[in-house]
Design a protein around this motif. Structure first.
Motif, PDB file in Angstrom:
ATOM      1  N   LEU A  46       7.393   1.243  -5.938  1.00  0.00           N
ATOM      2  CA  LEU A  46       6.946   0.441  -5.128  1.00  0.00           C
ATOM      3  C   LEU A  46       5.653   0.651  -5.828  1.00  0.00           C
ATOM      4  CD1 LEU A  46       8.059   1.937  -1.898  1.00  0.00           C
ATOM      5  CD2 LEU A  46       8.842  -0.499  -2.722  1.00  0.00           C
ATOM      6  N   VAL A  47       5.496   1.753  -6.171  1.00  0.00           N
ATOM      7  CA  VAL A  47       3.974   1.841  -6.919  1.00  0.00           C
ATOM      8  C   VAL A  47       3.758   0.646  -7.792  1.00  0.00           C
ATOM      9  CG1 VAL A  47       2.200   3.467  -7.486  1.00  0.00           C
ATOM     10  CG2 VAL A  47       3.966   4.201  -5.944  1.00  0.00           C
ATOM     11  N   ALA A  48       4.553   0.790  -8.966  1.00  0.00           N
ATOM     12  CA  ALA A  48       5.108   0.465  -9.699  1.00  0.00           C
ATOM     13  C   ALA A  48       4.758  -1.238  -9.859  1.00  0.00           C
ATOM     14  CB  ALA A  48       5.718   0.383 -10.830  1.00  0.00           C
ATOM     15  N   SER A  49       5.494  -1.745  -8.956  1.00  0.00           N
ATOM     16  CA  SER A  49       5.205  -2.887  -8.019  1.00  0.00           C
ATOM     17  C   SER A  49       4.176  -3.050  -7.993  1.00  0.00           C
ATOM     18  CB  SER A  49       6.386  -3.628  -7.571  1.00  0.00           C
ATOM     19  OG  SER A  49       7.139  -2.862  -6.234  1.00  0.00           O
ATOM     20  N   THR A  50       2.753  -3.084  -7.322  1.00  0.00           N
ATOM     21  CA  THR A  50       1.716  -2.418  -6.647  1.00  0.00           C
ATOM     22  C   THR A  50       1.814  -3.092  -4.948  1.00  0.00           C
ATOM     23  OG1 THR A  50       1.107  -4.594  -6.960  1.00  0.00           O
ATOM     24  CG2 THR A  50       0.265  -3.340  -8.590  1.00  0.00           C
ATOM     25  N   ARG A  51       3.128  -2.603  -4.576  1.00  0.00           N
ATOM     26  CA  ARG A  51       3.442  -2.512  -2.626  1.00  0.00           C
ATOM     27  C   ARG A  51       2.984  -1.382  -2.407  1.00  0.00           C
ATOM     28  NH1 ARG A  51       9.466  -3.933  -2.906  1.00  0.00           N
ATOM     29  NH2 ARG A  51       8.622  -4.926  -0.885  1.00  0.00           N
ATOM     30  N   ASP A  65      -3.967   8.558  -1.626  1.00  0.00           N
ATOM     31  CA  ASP A  65      -4.102   8.993  -0.303  1.00  0.00           C
ATOM     32  C   ASP A  65      -4.099   8.565   1.260  1.00  0.00           C
ATOM     33  OD1 ASP A  65      -6.315   8.662   1.611  1.00  0.00           O
ATOM     34  OD2 ASP A  65      -8.162   8.094  -0.248  1.00  0.00           O
ATOM     35  N   LEU A  66      -3.750   9.128   1.981  1.00  0.00           N
ATOM     36  CA  LEU A  66      -2.978   8.951   3.408  1.00  0.00           C
ATOM     37  C   LEU A  66      -3.858   7.388   3.968  1.00  0.00           C
ATOM     38  CD1 LEU A  66      -2.317  11.806   4.945  1.00  0.00           C
ATOM     39  CD2 LEU A  66      -0.766   9.920   4.279  1.00  0.00           C
ATOM     40  N   TRP A  67      -5.086   7.210   3.911  1.00  0.00           N
ATOM     41  CA  TRP A  67      -5.752   6.447   3.815  1.00  0.00           C
ATOM     42  C   TRP A  67      -5.185   4.808   3.545  1.00  0.00           C
ATOM     43  CZ3 TRP A  67     -11.837   8.678   5.211  1.00  0.00           C
ATOM     44  CH2 TRP A  67     -11.199   9.219   6.479  1.00  0.00           C
ATOM     45  N   GLU A  68      -5.031   5.191   2.441  1.00  0.00           N
ATOM     46  CA  GLU A  68      -5.077   3.839   1.226  1.00  0.00           C
ATOM     47  C   GLU A  68      -3.277   3.509   1.624  1.00  0.00           C
ATOM     48  OE1 GLU A  68      -5.482   4.519  -2.693  1.00  0.00           O
ATOM     49  OE2 GLU A  68      -8.294   4.149  -2.518  1.00  0.00           O
ATOM     50  N   LEU A  73       1.956   0.618   4.066  1.00  0.00           N
ATOM     51  CA  LEU A  73       3.174   0.967   4.643  1.00  0.00           C
ATOM     52  C   LEU A  73       2.295  -0.939   5.995  1.00  0.00           C
ATOM     53  CD1 LEU A  73       3.759   4.313   5.240  1.00  0.00           C
ATOM     54  CD2 LEU A  73       4.868   2.854   3.181  1.00  0.00           C
ATOM     55  N   ASP A  74       1.844  -0.810   6.333  1.00  0.00           N
ATOM     56  CA  ASP A  74       1.930  -1.672   7.233  1.00  0.00           C
ATOM     57  C   ASP A  74       2.115  -3.155   6.935  1.00  0.00           C
ATOM     58  OD1 ASP A  74       1.135   0.156   9.417  1.00  0.00           O
ATOM     59  OD2 ASP A  74      -0.668  -0.068   9.438  1.00  0.00           O
ATOM     60  N   ASP A  78       5.175  -5.740   7.501  1.00  0.00           N
ATOM     61  CA  ASP A  78       4.885  -7.056   8.350  1.00  0.00           C
ATOM     62  C   ASP A  78       5.581  -8.217   6.469  1.00  0.00           C
ATOM     63  OD1 ASP A  78       3.481  -6.295   9.883  1.00  0.00           O
ATOM     64  OD2 ASP A  78       1.309  -6.776   8.913  1.00  0.00           O
ATOM     65  N   GLN A  79       5.407  -8.079   5.604  1.00  0.00           N
ATOM     66  CA  GLN A  79       6.313  -8.086   4.473  1.00  0.00           C
ATOM     67  C   GLN A  79       8.168  -8.613   5.166  1.00  0.00           C
ATOM     68  OE1 GLN A  79       5.066  -7.104   0.722  1.00  0.00           O
ATOM     69  NE2 GLN A  79       3.289  -7.368   1.074  1.00  0.00           N
ATOM     70  N   ALA A  80       8.416  -7.680   5.294  1.00  0.00           N
ATOM     71  CA  ALA A  80       9.712  -7.298   5.286  1.00  0.00           C
ATOM     72  C   ALA A  80       9.972  -8.359   6.725  1.00  0.00           C
ATOM     73  CB  ALA A  80      10.302  -5.435   5.715  1.00  0.00           C
ATOM     74  N   ARG A  81       8.986  -7.853   7.619  1.00  0.00           N
ATOM     75  CA  ARG A  81       9.602  -8.318   9.245  1.00  0.00           C
ATOM     76  C   ARG A  81       9.512  -9.911   8.678  1.00  0.00           C
ATOM     77  NH1 ARG A  81       7.435  -5.106  13.215  1.00  0.00           N
ATOM     78  NH2 ARG A  81       9.325  -2.848  13.141  1.00  0.00           N
TER      79      ARG A  81
END
Length: 102
Positions: A46-51, A65-68, A73-74, A78-81
């Motif tokens: 997911l990091v490698a795909s910049t998601r 960083d949790l703030w990032e 994740l939101d 949203d994309q998945a839904r």
């Protein structure tokens, strides 16, 4: 498999409790993947795909960083839904559309 005496805690369980009890803003790979709820390899995909956001280094420690992570994740959710929930709970049908397989 070794058995523990009643009332004892394995070293791994004790480590998990300590990790959960220590609030942190920056997470290493294992904890970041655990936070997201995926394996380390899936997290890195997911990091490698910049998601998910890229990590940064502090004295050789690779950290997220949790703030990032939270807004990313939101966005993933949203994309998945696709604007609506792809997983609908129905008391008659159960989890319709849910597939936990990769």
């Amino acid at each position: 498999m070794s058995r523990l005496a009643p009332g004892t805690v394995s070293a791994a369980a004790a480590l998990l409790v300590r990790r959960q009890a220590a609030p942190r803003r920056f997470l290493r790979l294992r904890d970041a993947a655990l936070y997201v709820g995926v394996s380390e390899s899936k997290f890195l995909q997911l990091v490698a795909s910049t998601r998910l956001p890229q990590p940064f280094r502090v004295d050789g420690c690779v950290l997220w960083d949790l703030w990032e992570l939270d807004p990313a994740l939101d966005d993933l959710k949203d994309q998945a839904r696709g604007g609506g929930s792809s997983v609908a709970m129905n008391k008659d049908k159960g989890w319709e559309g849910f597939d936990d397989a990769p």
